[in-house]
Design a protein around this motif. Sequence first.
Motif, PDB file in Angstrom:
ATOM      1  N   LYS A   3      37.572 101.809  67.670  1.00 44.02           N
ATOM      2  CA  LYS A   3      36.685 102.483  68.628  1.00 44.02           C
ATOM      3  C   LYS A   3      36.171 101.533  69.710  1.00 44.02           C
ATOM      4  O   LYS A   3      35.900 101.950  70.829  1.00 44.02           O
ATOM      5  N   SER A   4      35.979 100.263  69.349  1.00 46.43           N
ATOM      6  CA  SER A   4      35.430  99.300  70.320  1.00 46.43           C
ATOM      7  C   SER A   4      36.470  98.243  70.675  1.00 46.43           C
ATOM      8  O   SER A   4      36.159  97.056  70.803  1.00 46.43           O
ATOM      9  N   ALA A   5      37.691  98.686  70.820  1.00 53.33           N
ATOM     10  CA  ALA A   5      38.788  97.737  71.039  1.00 53.33           C
ATOM     11  C   ALA A   5      38.574  96.904  72.301  1.00 53.33           C
ATOM     12  O   ALA A   5      38.708  95.672  72.278  1.00 53.33           O
ATOM     13  N   LYS A   6      38.240  97.562  73.400  1.00 50.30           N
ATOM     14  CA  LYS A   6      38.113  96.829  74.660  1.00 50.30           C
ATOM     15  C   LYS A   6      36.964  95.811  74.646  1.00 50.30           C
ATOM     16  O   LYS A   6      37.152  94.658  75.056  1.00 50.30           O
ATOM     17  N   PRO A   7      35.754  96.196  74.187  1.00 47.25           N
ATOM     18  CA  PRO A   7      34.687  95.181  74.109  1.00 47.25           C
ATOM     19  C   PRO A   7      35.047  94.016  73.177  1.00 47.25           C
ATOM     20  O   PRO A   7      34.736  92.860  73.485  1.00 47.25           O
ATOM     21  N   LEU A   8      35.718  94.338  72.065  1.00 45.67           N
ATOM     22  CA  LEU A   8      36.118  93.273  71.138  1.00 45.67           C
ATOM     23  C   LEU A   8      37.109  92.317  71.799  1.00 45.67           C
ATOM     24  O   LEU A   8      36.995  91.090  71.667  1.00 45.67           O
ATOM     25  N   LEU A   9      38.059  92.900  72.494  1.00 45.60           N
ATOM     26  CA  LEU A   9      39.043  92.059  73.167  1.00 45.60           C
ATOM     27  C   LEU A   9      38.389  91.218  74.264  1.00 45.60           C
ATOM     28  O   LEU A   9      38.777  90.071  74.496  1.00 45.60           O
ATOM     29  N   ALA A  10      37.390  91.773  74.922  1.00 50.32           N
ATOM     30  CA  ALA A  10      36.666  91.015  75.947  1.00 50.32           C
ATOM     31  C   ALA A  10      35.930  89.829  75.326  1.00 50.32           C
ATOM     32  O   ALA A  10      35.924  88.716  75.867  1.00 50.32           O
ATOM     33  N   ILE A  11      35.317  90.095  74.153  1.00 46.78           N
ATOM     34  CA  ILE A  11      34.607  89.016  73.453  1.00 46.78           C
ATOM     35  C   ILE A  11      35.579  87.904  73.053  1.00 46.78           C
ATOM     36  O   ILE A  11      35.309  86.712  73.241  1.00 46.78           O
ATOM     37  N   PHE A  12      36.717  88.322  72.511  1.00 48.10           N
ATOM     38  CA  PHE A  12      37.684  87.317  72.059  1.00 48.10           C
ATOM     39  C   PHE A  12      38.315  86.581  73.238  1.00 48.10           C
ATOM     40  O   PHE A  12      38.672  85.402  73.111  1.00 48.10           O
ATOM     41  N   MET A  13      38.428  87.233  74.363  1.00 48.20           N
ATOM     42  CA  MET A  13      38.913  86.531  75.549  1.00 48.20           C
ATOM     43  C   MET A  13      37.932  85.441  75.962  1.00 48.20           C
ATOM     44  O   MET A  13      38.321  84.338  76.354  1.00 48.20           O
ATOM     45  N   ALA A  14      36.635  85.769  75.847  1.00 51.82           N
ATOM     46  CA  ALA A  14      35.616  84.763  76.158  1.00 51.82           C
ATOM     47  C   ALA A  14      35.701  83.597  75.177  1.00 51.82           C
ATOM     48  O   ALA A  14      35.583  82.424  75.571  1.00 51.82           O
ATOM     49  N   VAL A  15      35.913  83.920  73.894  1.00 55.70           N
ATOM     50  CA  VAL A  15      36.052  82.873  72.878  1.00 55.70           C
ATOM     51  C   VAL A  15      37.272  82.002  73.178  1.00 55.70           C
ATOM     52  O   VAL A  15      37.231  80.775  73.042  1.00 55.70           O
ATOM     53  N   ILE A  16      38.351  82.639  73.601  1.00 57.66           N
ATOM     54  CA  ILE A  16      39.568  81.901  73.930  1.00 57.66           C
ATOM     55  C   ILE A  16      39.318  80.936  75.094  1.00 57.66           C
ATOM     56  O   ILE A  16      39.747  79.776  75.071  1.00 57.66           O
ATOM     57  N   LEU A  17      38.614  81.409  76.110  1.00 57.05           N
ATOM     58  CA  LEU A  17      38.321  80.548  77.251  1.00 57.05           C
ATOM     59  C   LEU A  17      37.434  79.370  76.843  1.00 57.05           C
ATOM     60  O   LEU A  17      37.663  78.229  77.269  1.00 57.05           O
ATOM     61  N   LEU A  18      36.417  79.663  76.012  1.00 52.27           N
ATOM     62  CA  LEU A  18      35.565  78.580  75.523  1.00 52.27           C
ATOM     63  C   LEU A  18      36.353  77.608  74.656  1.00 52.27           C
ATOM     64  O   LEU A  18      36.129  76.394  74.694  1.00 52.27           O
ATOM     65  N   SER A  19      37.286  78.154  73.876  1.00 54.47           N
ATOM     66  CA  SER A  19      38.126  77.298  73.026  1.00 54.47           C
ATOM     67  C   SER A  19      39.001  76.397  73.885  1.00 54.47           C
ATOM     68  O   SER A  19      39.187  75.215  73.573  1.00 54.47           O
ATOM     69  N   ALA A  20      39.550  76.965  74.947  1.00 51.83           N
ATOM     70  CA  ALA A  20      40.378  76.161  75.853  1.00 51.83           C
ATOM     71  C   ALA A  20      39.566  75.017  76.449  1.00 51.83           C
ATOM     72  O   ALA A  20      40.057  73.884  76.579  1.00 51.83           O
ATOM     73  N   TRP A  21      38.302  75.307  76.802  1.00 51.24           N
ATOM     74  CA  TRP A  21      37.425  74.243  77.310  1.00 51.24           C
ATOM     75  C   TRP A  21      37.197  73.193  76.226  1.00 51.24           C
ATOM     76  O   TRP A  21      37.224  71.990  76.486  1.00 51.24           O
TER      77      TRP A  21
END
Length: 855
Positions: A404-422
């Motif tokens: 049900k919350s696929a898009k918000p979850l994916l947005a959160i994980f994208m943010a985590v991915i960017l922070l991880s890359a940093w």
Amino acid sequence: MLRDRLVSLSINHPRWVFVSFLLFAILAAVQIPAIQVDTDPENMLPHDQPDRVYHEEVKARFGMHDMIVVGIVNETHPAGIYNPDSLTTLHQLSEAILSLEGVIRQDQMALNLVDNITQEGLGTIRFNWMMAQPPENQAEADAIREAVERLPLLQNTLVSGDHQAAGIYVPITHKSESYRLSQEIQAIIDTFDSQDRFYMAGLPVAEDTFGVEMFIQMAISAPLAGLMIFVLMWVFFRSFVLITAPMIVAMGTVIITMGLLIGQGYTVHIMSSMIPIFLMPIAVVDSVHILSEFSDRYKPGEKPRQALQEVLGHLFTPMLFTSITSAIGFASLAFTPIPPVQIFGLHVAFGILLAFLLTVTFVPAYIMSLSDKRLAQLKDHSLQEDDNSRLGRALSLTGKLSVKSAKPLLAIFMAVILLSAWGVSQIQINDNPVRWFKSDHSLRVADRVMNSHFSGTYDAFLVFEKNLSQPPHAQLTTELTRILQENQATAEQQLALQEMLSEAENNDFDRFTSDLGALLDQASYLDLDNETLWLDLLDEVERIQVEVKYFLSPEILDYMDRLMQTLQQSEDVGKVNGLPTLVKTVFRELNAGDDTHYRLPDSARGVAQTLLSFQSSHRPDDLWKMVTPDYLSSLLWFQLSSGDNQDVSRVMQQVADYMAEHPLPDGVSAHWAGMSYINVVWQEQMVNGMLNSLMGAFLMVLVMMIVLFRSIKIGLLAMLPLSITILFIYGLIGWIGKDYDMPIAVLSALTLGLSVDFAIHFLERARAIYRATGSWPATVDEVYKGPSRAISRNAIVIAIGFTPLLLAPLVPYITVGFFLATIMAVSALVTIVILPAVIQQIKDKDRLFGGQQEA
């Protein structure tokens, strides 16, 4: 077909499976007592690796030895270490250490074993023992302090600049003797009634002590982790019948793999000591999957054969592929240039495949051997627990939230991915064997205290070498022939010189030139008509005799001296000792004895005379620690207060920068040696090798996933948990400021195995359920009743099961324990939360999974 044969063997001949398993385990177990532990970082490099070969050559050329540094510290007395009691203790301790087996007595350095260099008269110096006997009063102690302060070679090396610490440098026959000798030295220290504090430091004792404690930890950590997993599985499943098989498989896998490694004659390095820790979770996971499926399908009263065949038919392929992909991840380490990592990777890969073989043979055989009563108990403790349990309700909510919350979850994980890359960009490659101990370990404490007082207990050597255009004998012959031609020498004179050369011929150039010089001098008296010619030839012999002894030249000594002075201004360099310091000290005492004469002589002859005077000391061979007897090679001894790769690399760069600005003289080259440098070399090679092996293994696993699922899309989906987990783990390392060291480097291989395992089981079951239902919501609902529970439970059991590692006294074990738990948690979370959210965004699920269109 392999699957059918293995299933038939395990179901129809369980006793043969048990007997074979037991025989292999016993055969492997009898090899284990022959274990040999090796923690020498030199062995991280192949024996023929150029830097290692050169390092060993330098040690042999200059008579260098590994050393234990014993420190005596007194911070309470007004005179510091320069008080009669402390110096008496130092004298007694140094003398006692000389009697220990394995100590190279003639090279030990302490105040009682070095010379005080003083002026006897103009042009004459005296060498007296600095402290032949302990001082009887403070005045004598003060006299020793004044003498040490006049000798730059000793100041801040044998006694700290703040006067609060003194050192004893104990050279040893082999670094493997370090731990034993450190214990014997400590036993001597324990007999003293002293107000001083004592410490022992140095890379050899740290490495050898780590080997001893690693051996102990290896015998404690793996069984403790196994026990913790056993207890947690019992808490979850409440059935010893259920959890016995996975534990037997795990322990059998560990015993056989370690027995194989030791039986092949390999030493157990820091990496291979962790093989049991890496194999335990992987071996347990597959067994739990089989038991979980079997408990679902088996009905009490029925024969277990049919249920087992269905379970193995369903799980064999995904288990085989997860095992192969995990094995590939570790086997890829064989492509690194680090032998212990290669051995570790190949044996873990073997252990993973062995665990698979034991899982699909021993576990079914174990189930077939159970009585109907025990099988009923197995069913009573089915892994598929009630949906109303806490885990069941949590997973059900997770499944609904993920869809049900696929898009918000994916947005959160994208943010985590960017922070991880940093975070990845912040990682620093760094290692230091002393940091393999916890901060409160006695060796870490000693390292901090002694390096705060002294110039440094870490060694690095910068070796200068003169490359002659031709061998000295040939050069001399060429120059003498040139002089004959310039003087239009007669045939008789040329023949006479050839006879002299033949008569003086000797492999030792010094002896050769000395004999030739005597013959030429004699000829100048006997042939007065050609006296000038013979004297010119004699002058040329003497000139070349000095010239080929290149490091007698004031020019190169001045270059080295300026380099030393520049580097000693760096915060990264504690002190640099070398031939220029020795020459300037002796030259000062040969002259007026004041600081105005603390300089280099003006000529090579003056340098030679200075060194000849030094060789009248009690330790004349100390000269050959700084220069070779042919004077074609000389080294600078760097004392560093940190052995961290980052710090050593910074010093190396400072040297490179200086040489770029002030080029070396023609024909002179400079190379690094020493254990601190070797640590930098193997660390750089490990990092590059790990990166290449990870990229290669990642591509191989991707191909495996596409082949397994026969779908590029699902293959890419299977790689998603792996990719995110690797990025997050290394991002976390950068966030928390953890150095990228040896244990961290191999975690990528474990991430490959475990993350892909979860993804394969999730996607395989999701595809099967979707094909049966044709409905994505129904698939999600069903998936979160079965596979998600097995994945979650496995992650919890393994993650918590290895928490005993956090209590280990060795940092690599703590690192592996923490990050292993993190890998399990992250890979499970990504699998059960992100994968469904990503699939939710794919519109054509029928084409993705190969099922019917959604209702």
